[in-house]
Design an enzyme around this catalytic site. Structure first.
Site, PDB file in Angstrom:
ATOM      1  N   ASN A   1       8.746 -25.210  -2.232  1.00 56.95           N
ATOM      2  CA  ASN A   1       8.019 -24.838  -3.447  1.00 56.95           C
ATOM      3  C   ASN A   1       9.000 -24.232  -4.443  1.00 56.95           C
ATOM      4  O   ASN A   1       9.752 -23.324  -4.103  1.00 56.95           O
ATOM      5  CB  ASN A   1       6.946 -23.784  -3.125  1.00 56.95           C
ATOM      6  CG  ASN A   1       5.978 -23.577  -4.278  1.00 56.95           C
ATOM      7  OD1 ASN A   1       5.240 -24.496  -4.643  1.00 56.95           O
ATOM      8  ND2 ASN A   1       6.004 -22.402  -4.870  1.00 56.95           N
ATOM      9  N   GLU A   2       8.994 -24.754  -5.649  1.00 60.39           N
ATOM     10  CA  GLU A   2       9.811 -24.190  -6.735  1.00 60.39           C
ATOM     11  C   GLU A   2      11.194 -23.740  -6.236  1.00 60.39           C
ATOM     12  O   GLU A   2      11.560 -22.561  -6.329  1.00 60.39           O
ATOM     13  CB  GLU A   2       9.095 -23.025  -7.408  1.00 60.39           C
ATOM     14  CG  GLU A   2       7.863 -23.450  -8.163  1.00 60.39           C
ATOM     15  CD  GLU A   2       7.321 -22.372  -9.098  1.00 60.39           C
ATOM     16  OE1 GLU A   2       7.661 -21.199  -8.921  1.00 60.39           O
ATOM     17  OE2 GLU A   2       6.565 -22.723 -10.001  1.00 60.39           O
TER      18      GLU A   2
ATOM     19  N   GLU B   1       1.076 -27.166 -11.081  1.00 63.68           N
ATOM     20  CA  GLU B   1       0.524 -25.818 -11.175  1.00 63.68           C
ATOM     21  C   GLU B   1       0.415 -25.412 -12.633  1.00 63.68           C
ATOM     22  O   GLU B   1       1.350 -25.638 -13.414  1.00 63.68           O
ATOM     23  CB  GLU B   1       1.463 -24.796 -10.528  1.00 63.68           C
ATOM     24  CG  GLU B   1       1.518 -24.808  -9.040  1.00 63.68           C
ATOM     25  CD  GLU B   1       2.437 -23.677  -8.549  1.00 63.68           C
ATOM     26  OE1 GLU B   1       2.571 -22.659  -9.246  1.00 63.68           O
ATOM     27  OE2 GLU B   1       3.031 -23.857  -7.483  1.00 63.68           O
TER      28      GLU B   1
HETATM   29  C1  GLA Z   1       4.617 -20.312  -9.141  1.00 63.61           C
HETATM   30  C2  GLA Z   1       4.448 -20.483  -7.658  1.00 63.61           C
HETATM   31  C3  GLA Z   1       3.074 -20.128  -7.179  1.00 63.61           C
HETATM   32  C4  GLA Z   1       2.577 -18.867  -7.836  1.00 63.61           C
HETATM   33  C5  GLA Z   1       2.614 -19.047  -9.336  1.00 63.61           C
HETATM   34  C6  GLA Z   1       2.099 -17.849 -10.087  1.00 63.61           C
HETATM   35  O1  GLA Z   1       4.276 -21.427  -9.867  1.00 63.61           O
HETATM   36  O2  GLA Z   1       4.766 -21.779  -7.237  1.00 63.61           O
HETATM   37  O3  GLA Z   1       3.128 -19.962  -5.793  1.00 63.61           O
HETATM   38  O4  GLA Z   1       3.369 -17.800  -7.458  1.00 63.61           O
HETATM   39  O5  GLA Z   1       3.942 -19.240  -9.725  1.00 63.61           O
HETATM   40  O6  GLA Z   1       2.074 -18.063 -11.469  1.00 63.61           O
END
Ligand code: GLA
Length: 672
Positions: free
Chosen positions: A155-156, A312
């Site tokens: 993730n990210e 997201e």
């Molecule tokens: C990121 C993360 C999520 C969450 C959001 C909050 O996009 O991937 O897990 O923490 O930020 O804005």
């Protein structure tokens, strides 16, 4: 069919709508209600497992999939497809307890701790092995599950830990350098280690650019950026390899963060089946929709126009700014439709149900703390229904005749210290070029230097500090063949090894531009000069930067008025082969920049937008549909040449479309 195509086939050709779902934070009794409410909202895809590692592997090697089995089955029974995370974004506390060396170390030597998230060194063998084991276990367990529509790796990447300076990273950095340079002599030459007694006599003398008494070697810094992007990419690749082997039929993504500096997304996107993106425009910023459009265009461009996923966004407020304002009514709908207009075939959120505990308990969600009768949930349901009607745009392309060049290594180089000015920020400079084109509703693709540009009528190059010979040759060929090029200052200053071009700038583009820059002459904050035409016409003002430009064939279009270089060239234009190359040696004010870009578009024969709309109204054509987005607080009227039907509700607009303040419409057919 492409792997990405299979995702939308799986969704019946509809736009994906849903969000991160973290059922492990809730009692099991809630799950059935979640699925019912998802169905009522039109949700068809949810991301599960992003932060579930510690629940799935509570102790090293001890797997507990029971709860996730039940969640995935329940979603499947409810007709909701699953974007399944490999769960490797945040290692469980046991990893650091067993392998303290897996925790990341900052530039100044501080080892970060557990208790938050993303606490891993990208080069850590302990982390990598554990992550690969987890991804393998997930693929073996769920690879054939009928709910599985997409893999969501990690993730990210790099969001909190973009680089690690520990000894393990140092060892990997050296190995990376050996692969890049082959031998130490080549490294010493490229890094210019004759300077300041930096010459290396053995590989193990080389360190990451840790905190040092004074400036670090610029190429050491640049290579460490390259290495750090690659180190995280290697983590992704390890998981991707497992997934590709065990589940070749399932597409793979990892979520990006728009114009995110640490990772070279050109490299990354090539290794994904579909690009996904997390967008959090600040509701308090009145022009954040322009940045959102830019990020959307970048995401679409990363895989050459292929539809992308808004993985997201916030349903309303986030929790992580100093002050977190909710989105005004209608804003979430408008910005979601903007993403679709600019090529997204998925509108997803962080997250489905608002958390009661943890750092993100004040982050909005599709299902807020206030419940189903809340304004935010009402807007979610309404949007879900509208997106259901936008199936005709799924897969459609967004045509663009203008390309904007962007390179991550040039970004890293540009913002390094020890420059004529350290006040240049590439993202701001890109915005300076993007904003006027956005205002004029001119669609843009983003391309890397070295890309084939022959499909574009105009190529805009904001401050491409680092320029390879190959990219320069491509730009020369593009102009010679009839292309129009606009290059801004402090471009073509160094080669790929950050060595300054001799003989004037922009190094290998001097001939195309018909000039040479002899000196960089930055301006102080607040220092503003005049911009005049050669006949004295007032064209606007200039700030931030000027240069001593010596024309060698180029015609001077604008001159500086005032300051040390008064009367010197500020903007030039040069015919080269069948094309035209413009050079902008300063930062024009927004109106002057808009005039320059409008002239360049006209010169290059760039088509106007499908409809003329009042300022602040975004008009985007995607396939046969035309999106109208009113970002102003006023009601506006957009005149039509002929009648057109709404894709959203079937309304037939005869002579004009009336848009409410903040409103949006999608027209079904070309409205030209
Ligand atoms: C990121 C993360 C999520 C969450 C959001 C909050 O996009 O991937 O897990 O923490 O930020 O804005």
């Amino acid at each position: 069919m492409s792997p990405a195509g299979r995702l939308w086939e799986r969704l019946g050709g509809r736009i994906a709508f849903g969000g991160d779902y973290n059922p492990e934070q809730w009692p099991e009794a809630t799950w059935a209600e979640d699925v019912e409410l998802m169905q009522a909202a039109g949700v068809n895809l949810v991301t599960v497992g992003v932060f579930s590692w510690a629940m799935l592997e509570p102790r090293p090697g001890e797997l507990d999939f029971g709860w996730l089995d039940r969640v995935v089955d329940l979603l499947h029974e409810g007709g909701i497809a699953v974007d399944l995370a490999t769960a490797t974004a945040s290692p469980p506390p046991w990893l650091a307890a067993r392998h303290p060396e897996s925790l990341p170390v900052t530039r100044d030597g501080v080892r970060l701790s557990t208790g938050s998230r993303q606490a891993y060194c990208p080069s850590s063998p302990a982390y990598r092995e554990a992550a690969v084991r987890m991804a393998t276990a997930m693929a073996e367990r769920y690879g054939q599950h009928p709910a599985l529509a997409l893999w969501h790796v990690n993730n990210e990447y790099g969001a909190h830990t973009p680089a690690c300076y520990c000894d393990v990273s140092a060892r990997d950095f050296r190995a990376w350098l050996e692969r890049r340079y082959g031998d130490l002599a080549a490294l010493n030459a490229a890094w210019g280690t004759a300077f300041w007694s930096q010459r290396y006599g053995a590989w193990d003398e080389i360190q990451p650019p840790r905190l040092a008494p004074y400036s670090s070697n610029p190429v050491q810094e640049l290579d460490f950026h390259r290495f750090s992007s690659d180190a995280l990419l290697a983590c992704y690749e390890l998981e991707r390899e497992v997934l590709g082997r065990l589940t070749p039929q399932v597409p793979v993504t990892t979520n990006f963060m728009g114009l995110f500096e640490p990772l070279d997304y050109w490299d990354w996107a090539a290794r994904e089946d579909v690009v996904s993106h997390d967008a959090y425009p600040d509701p308090e910023d009145p022009v954040s929709h322009v940045d959102a459009a830019l990020a959307a265009d970048l995401m679409r461009s990363l895989r050459l126009g292929q539809p992308w996923m808004l993985m997201e966004q916030a349903a309303s407020a986030v929790n992580w700014r100093p002050r977190n304002r909710p989105k005004r009514p209608g804003a979430m709908r408008r910005i979601s439709l903007q993403a679709v207009a600019r090529g997204a075939d998925a509108i997803m959120y962080f997250q489905w149900r608002a958390a009661r505990r943890g750092s993100e308990r004040f982050h909005s969600a599709m299902l807020p703390h206030a419940g189903t009768r809340s304004r935010v949930h009402g807007e979610i349901r309404a949007l879900g229904a509208e997106l259901g009607r936008l199936a005709p745009v799924v897969g459609a392309r967004v045509p663009a005749q203008v390309a904007l060049l962007h390179a991550w290594d040039s970004w890293w180089g540009l913002e390094a210290p020890d420059h004529p000015s350290t006040e240049l920020r590439l993202a701001d400079r890109i915005r300076d070029h993007y904003r006027p084109l956005w205002d004029a509703n001119v669609p843009i693709d983003v391309r890397p230097p070295g890309a084939d540009l022959s499909a574009y009528r105009l190529v805009v190059v904001p401050n491409l500090y680092l320029l390879s010979a190959e990219a320069a040759a491509g730009l020369e060929r593009y102009v010679a063949a009839g292309g129009h090029l606009l290059v801004s200052f402090f471009s073509g200053v160094v080669d790929e090894q950050d060595a300054v071009f001799a003989g004037g700038w922009p190094g290998p583009l001097r001939e195309v531009l018909g000039l040479a820059v002899e000196e960089h002459w930055p301006l102080a904050p607040g220092e503003t000069l005049g911009l005049r035409g050669p006949d004295g016409t007032v064209l606007g003002t200039a700030s931030q930067w000027t240069e001593v430009v010596i024309p060698a064939g180029a015609e001077v279009v604008a001159q500086l008025a005032g300051g040390d270089l008064s009367g010197g060239p500020a903007v030039t234009r040069h015919r080269h082969g069948d094309g035209v190359a413009t050079y902008v040696a300063t930062r024009p004010d927004p109106d002057a920049m808009a005039a320059l870009l409008a002239a360049a578009c006209a010169d290059a024969g760039v088509d106007g937008p499908p409809l003329q709309a009042p300022p602040g109204v975004e008009v985007v054509r995607r396939g046969d549909a035309v999106f109208l987005l009113n970002h102003t607080g006023e009601a506006v009227t957009v005149p039509l040449a002929r009648s057109a039907a709404s894709l959203l509700d079937g309304t037939r607009h005869e002579e004009a479309v009336e848009l409410a303040p903040g409103g949006a419409e999608v027209l079904a057919e070309p409205a030209a």
